[in-house]
Scaffold this active site. Sequence first.
Site, PDB file in Angstrom:
ATOM      1  N   ARG A 127      -4.716  -5.132 -11.864  1.00 28.55           N
ATOM      2  CA  ARG A 127      -5.600  -5.992 -11.071  1.00 28.55           C
ATOM      3  C   ARG A 127      -6.934  -5.256 -10.938  1.00 28.55           C
ATOM      4  NH1 ARG A 127      -4.087  -5.623  -4.971  1.00 28.55           N
ATOM      5  NH2 ARG A 127      -2.260  -6.803  -5.569  1.00 28.55           N
ATOM      6  N   ASP A 138      -1.316  -1.749  -4.198  1.00 25.16           N
ATOM      7  CA  ASP A 138      -2.737  -1.799  -3.835  1.00 25.16           C
ATOM      8  C   ASP A 138      -3.369  -0.441  -4.073  1.00 25.16           C
ATOM      9  OD1 ASP A 138      -2.532  -4.372  -2.876  1.00 25.16           O
ATOM     10  OD2 ASP A 138      -2.572  -3.817  -0.758  1.00 25.16           O
ATOM     11  N   ARG A 149     -13.048  -4.884   6.733  1.00 24.99           N
ATOM     12  CA  ARG A 149     -13.429  -4.788   5.317  1.00 24.99           C
ATOM     13  C   ARG A 149     -13.858  -6.162   4.796  1.00 24.99           C
ATOM     14  NH1 ARG A 149      -9.046  -0.918   5.107  1.00 24.99           N
ATOM     15  NH2 ARG A 149      -7.611  -2.405   4.163  1.00 24.99           N
ATOM     16  N   GLN A 186     -10.169   0.003  -8.971  1.00 23.80           N
ATOM     17  CA  GLN A 186     -11.438  -0.402  -8.353  1.00 23.80           C
ATOM     18  C   GLN A 186     -12.645  -0.151  -9.268  1.00 23.80           C
ATOM     19  OE1 GLN A 186     -10.345   2.399  -5.505  1.00 23.80           O
ATOM     20  NE2 GLN A 186      -9.849   0.943  -3.875  1.00 23.80           N
ATOM     21  N   LYS A 229     -24.616  -2.704  -6.332  1.00 28.28           N
ATOM     22  CA  LYS A 229     -23.739  -3.828  -6.689  1.00 28.28           C
ATOM     23  C   LYS A 229     -23.854  -4.171  -8.180  1.00 28.28           C
ATOM     24  CE  LYS A 229     -23.392  -8.821  -5.883  1.00 28.28           C
ATOM     25  NZ  LYS A 229     -22.069  -9.040  -6.431  1.00 28.28           N
ATOM     26  N   GLY A 246     -13.500  -3.111  -5.089  1.00 27.42           N
ATOM     27  CA  GLY A 246     -13.248  -1.955  -4.214  1.00 27.42           C
ATOM     28  C   GLY A 246     -13.742  -2.256  -2.820  1.00 27.42           C
ATOM     29  N   ALA A 247     -12.903  -1.947  -1.815  1.00 28.96           N
ATOM     30  CA  ALA A 247     -13.180  -2.394  -0.459  1.00 28.96           C
ATOM     31  C   ALA A 247     -13.479  -1.264   0.532  1.00 28.96           C
ATOM     32  CB  ALA A 247     -11.981  -3.204   0.049  1.00 28.96           C
ATOM     33  N   LYS A 284       0.865  -1.179   0.000  1.00 31.43           N
ATOM     34  CA  LYS A 284       0.000   0.000   0.000  1.00 31.43           C
ATOM     35  C   LYS A 284       0.903   1.231   0.000  1.00 31.43           C
ATOM     36  CE  LYS A 284      -4.141  -1.615   2.370  1.00 31.43           C
ATOM     37  NZ  LYS A 284      -4.066  -2.888   1.685  1.00 31.43           N
ATOM     38  N   THR A 329     -11.486 -11.419  -8.009  1.00 33.52           N
ATOM     39  CA  THR A 329     -12.844 -11.435  -7.447  1.00 33.52           C
ATOM     40  C   THR A 329     -13.192 -12.832  -6.950  1.00 33.52           C
ATOM     41  OG1 THR A 329     -15.183 -10.966  -7.892  1.00 33.52           O
ATOM     42  CG2 THR A 329     -13.937 -11.877  -9.728  1.00 33.52           C
ATOM     43  N   HIS A 330     -14.113 -12.872  -5.968  1.00 32.40           N
ATOM     44  CA  HIS A 330     -14.657 -14.167  -5.521  1.00 32.40           C
ATOM     45  C   HIS A 330     -16.070 -14.350  -6.053  1.00 32.40           C
ATOM     46  CE1 HIS A 330     -12.073 -12.275  -2.461  1.00 32.40           C
ATOM     47  NE2 HIS A 330     -11.416 -13.411  -2.615  1.00 32.40           N
TER      48      HIS A 330
HETATM   49  C1  LIG Z   1      -6.319 -10.493  -4.983  1.00 36.13           C
HETATM   50  C2  LIG Z   1      -7.155  -9.362  -4.454  1.00 36.13           C
HETATM   51  C3  LIG Z   1      -6.567  -8.123  -4.246  1.00 36.13           C
HETATM   52  C4  LIG Z   1      -7.334  -7.057  -3.780  1.00 36.13           C
HETATM   53  N1  LIG Z   1      -6.776  -5.807  -3.692  1.00 36.13           N
HETATM   54  C5  LIG Z   1      -7.555  -4.736  -3.393  1.00 36.13           C
HETATM   55  C6  LIG Z   1      -7.065  -3.408  -3.454  1.00 36.13           C
HETATM   56  O1  LIG Z   1      -5.899  -3.167  -3.763  1.00 36.13           O
HETATM   57  N2  LIG Z   1      -7.920  -2.387  -3.159  1.00 36.13           N
HETATM   58  C7  LIG Z   1      -9.245  -2.596  -2.820  1.00 36.13           C
HETATM   59  O2  LIG Z   1      -9.977  -1.639  -2.616  1.00 36.13           O
HETATM   60  N3  LIG Z   1      -9.721  -3.863  -2.736  1.00 36.13           N
HETATM   61  C8  LIG Z   1      -8.933  -4.919  -3.016  1.00 36.13           C
HETATM   62  N4  LIG Z   1      -9.459  -6.195  -2.960  1.00 36.13           N
HETATM   63  C9  LIG Z   1     -10.800  -6.413  -2.346  1.00 36.13           C
HETATM   64  C10 LIG Z   1     -11.913  -6.180  -3.348  1.00 36.13           C
HETATM   65  O3  LIG Z   1     -12.021  -4.808  -3.661  1.00 36.13           O
HETATM   66  C11 LIG Z   1     -13.268  -6.651  -2.789  1.00 36.13           C
HETATM   67  O4  LIG Z   1     -13.573  -5.917  -1.633  1.00 36.13           O
HETATM   68  C12 LIG Z   1     -13.324  -8.125  -2.464  1.00 36.13           C
HETATM   69  O5  LIG Z   1     -12.627  -8.878  -3.382  1.00 36.13           O
HETATM   70  C13 LIG Z   1     -14.792  -8.604  -2.427  1.00 36.13           C
HETATM   71  O6  LIG Z   1     -15.391  -8.408  -3.669  1.00 36.13           O
HETATM   72  P1  LIG Z   1     -15.672  -9.601  -4.704  1.00 36.13           P
HETATM   73  O7  LIG Z   1     -15.121  -9.175  -6.016  1.00 36.13           O
HETATM   74  O8  LIG Z   1     -15.142 -10.863  -4.198  1.00 36.13           O
HETATM   75  O9  LIG Z   1     -17.228  -9.605  -4.886  1.00 36.13           O
HETATM   76  P2  LIG Z   1     -18.446  -9.575  -3.879  1.00 36.13           P
HETATM   77  O10 LIG Z   1     -19.642  -9.257  -4.703  1.00 36.13           O
HETATM   78  O11 LIG Z   1     -18.163  -8.714  -2.699  1.00 36.13           O
HETATM   79  O12 LIG Z   1     -18.498 -11.053  -3.395  1.00 36.13           O
HETATM   80  C14 LIG Z   1     -18.885 -12.119  -4.244  1.00 36.13           C
HETATM   81  C15 LIG Z   1     -19.051 -13.345  -3.391  1.00 36.13           C
HETATM   82  O13 LIG Z   1     -17.766 -13.760  -2.914  1.00 36.13           O
HETATM   83  C16 LIG Z   1     -17.837 -14.203  -1.590  1.00 36.13           C
HETATM   84  N5  LIG Z   1     -17.063 -13.301  -0.729  1.00 36.13           N
HETATM   85  C17 LIG Z   1     -16.604 -12.073  -1.031  1.00 36.13           C
HETATM   86  N6  LIG Z   1     -15.932 -11.536  -0.013  1.00 36.13           N
HETATM   87  C18 LIG Z   1     -15.991 -12.457   0.963  1.00 36.13           C
HETATM   88  C19 LIG Z   1     -15.496 -12.504   2.286  1.00 36.13           C
HETATM   89  N7  LIG Z   1     -14.801 -11.501   2.814  1.00 36.13           N
HETATM   90  N8  LIG Z   1     -15.738 -13.622   3.018  1.00 36.13           N
HETATM   91  C20 LIG Z   1     -16.430 -14.657   2.505  1.00 36.13           C
HETATM   92  N9  LIG Z   1     -16.921 -14.667   1.265  1.00 36.13           N
HETATM   93  C21 LIG Z   1     -16.718 -13.589   0.512  1.00 36.13           C
HETATM   94  C22 LIG Z   1     -19.302 -14.182  -1.208  1.00 36.13           C
HETATM   95  O14 LIG Z   1     -19.872 -15.448  -1.499  1.00 36.13           O
HETATM   96  C23 LIG Z   1     -19.889 -13.149  -2.133  1.00 36.13           C
HETATM   97  O15 LIG Z   1     -21.233 -13.344  -2.366  1.00 36.13           O
HETATM   98  C24 LIG Z   1      -8.702  -7.267  -3.449  1.00 36.13           C
HETATM   99  C25 LIG Z   1      -9.286  -8.515  -3.656  1.00 36.13           C
HETATM  100  C26 LIG Z   1      -8.535  -9.543  -4.166  1.00 36.13           C
HETATM  101  C27 LIG Z   1      -9.203 -10.871  -4.403  1.00 36.13           C
END
Ligand SMILES: Cc1cc2nc3c(=O)[nH]c(=O)nc-3n(C[C@H](O)[C@H](O)[C@H](O)COP(=O)(O)OP(=O)(O)OC[C@H]3O[C@@H](n4cnc5c(N)ncnc54)[C@H](O)[C@@H]3O)c2cc1C
Length: 306
Positions: free
Chosen positions: A179, A129, A288, A158, A196, A183-184, A95, A226-227
């Site tokens: 990447r 980041d 977060r 983001q 969303k 966004g967190a 960061k 993303t997850h």
């Molecule tokens: C490799 C990586 C690097 C990142 N770097 C940054 C960064 O530099 N700056 C920044 O602002 N953000 C960063 N993030 C965080 C990102 O912005 C999101 O806040 C985070 O990835 C959750 O969003 P999502 O895309 O998974 O989708 P979402 O819509 O939030 O989640 C989709 C689904 O994934 C699962 N899920 C998501 N989060 C969780 C959790 N915490 N626990 C359990 N299940 C969960 C749930 O089933 C959810 O329904 C990063 C994420 C990743 C994977």
Amino acid sequence: MRKVLLAGSTNPWLRNRATRTAFVRRSVSRFMPGEQIDDAIRAAAELKPRGITTILTKLGENLTAVEEAEEVTLHYLDVLDRIATAGLDAEISVKPTQLGLDLDRALCERNLDRLIARAEQRNNFIWIDMEGSPYVDPTLDLFRRTRAKTARIGIALQAYLYRTEKDVESLVPLGARIRIVKGAYLEPSEVAFPRKGDVDANYFKLCTRLLAPDARKPGALLHIATHDIPLAGRLAAYIAQQNMPSSAYEFAMLYGIQRGQQMRLASEGRRLRVLISYGEYWFPWYMRRLAERPANVWFVVRTMFG
Ligand SMILES: Cc1cc2nc3c(=O)[nH]c(=O)nc-3n(C[C@H](O)[C@H](O)[C@H](O)COP(=O)(O)OP(=O)(O)OC[C@H]3O[C@@H](n4cnc5c(N)ncnc54)[C@H](O)[C@@H]3O)c2cc1C
């Protein structure tokens, strides 16, 4: 719930209490293999046989003293050495505020240059980041300045920010490693999509833009971080349809989240990088993670009762 958790993430009183509470510490272990670098290295080594590569990041942000930025820089220099010694395909992610961005921009640049120099020696790679929206411009400046000198640098952008589409467009000619994350942070509707559905649509749009033929320059790589399984699935279908080489993109996820999906991607032979966080300053980061999925709060409550 998301807003309350994100507001709590910056509350010092809550941080003090929570980090000393046993059940909170227990529930954090789901997302973090431990507080020490050795814990992160061990977790990375465990993922290696499954073909999963990693990114290591030490938790901490918004430092208040120049000495702390020096400490973080020395720490990451050592991490780059340790990764090489352990024979891991593990990159690092930093960061800008950890390197002193809030204190002295020139110092932050010098610290990043030191990390880049070590990454060059160790044949490694540094990610930057993206933090809250006030940091986007200085972070992009830092990235552009460094990218002009080396390809060993990548940046997170983001999808929830309205401005990101333009930022992506401005980075396309550089052939950058980018990447894309949703966004967190807690952002006002003046700068970020509140819904969303809009964030997800923008995420898809940004990724497909970065996969377009004119964006696939030498050194370019898209991290689909993303997850969100349906969204990742739509992107995977798009990629297959376009006959995209696997060198153009990698999936990226956080340690401990959607483990089943991580194993599935790895067993399908997809390129997957898992970001492993460690460190003592985990409270804002942990909040977060809770905010991303309020169901996690019930996990914390269950942990409370053993
Ligand atoms: C490799 C990586 C690097 C990142 N770097 C940054 C960064 O530099 N700056 C920044 O602002 N953000 C960063 N993030 C965080 C990102 O912005 C999101 O806040 C985070 O990835 C959750 O969003 P999502 O895309 O998974 O989708 P979402 O819509 O939030 O989640 C989709 C689904 O994934 C699962 N899920 C998501 N989060 C969780 C959790 N915490 N626990 C359990 N299940 C969960 C749930 O089933 C959810 O329904 C990063 C994420 C990743 C994977």
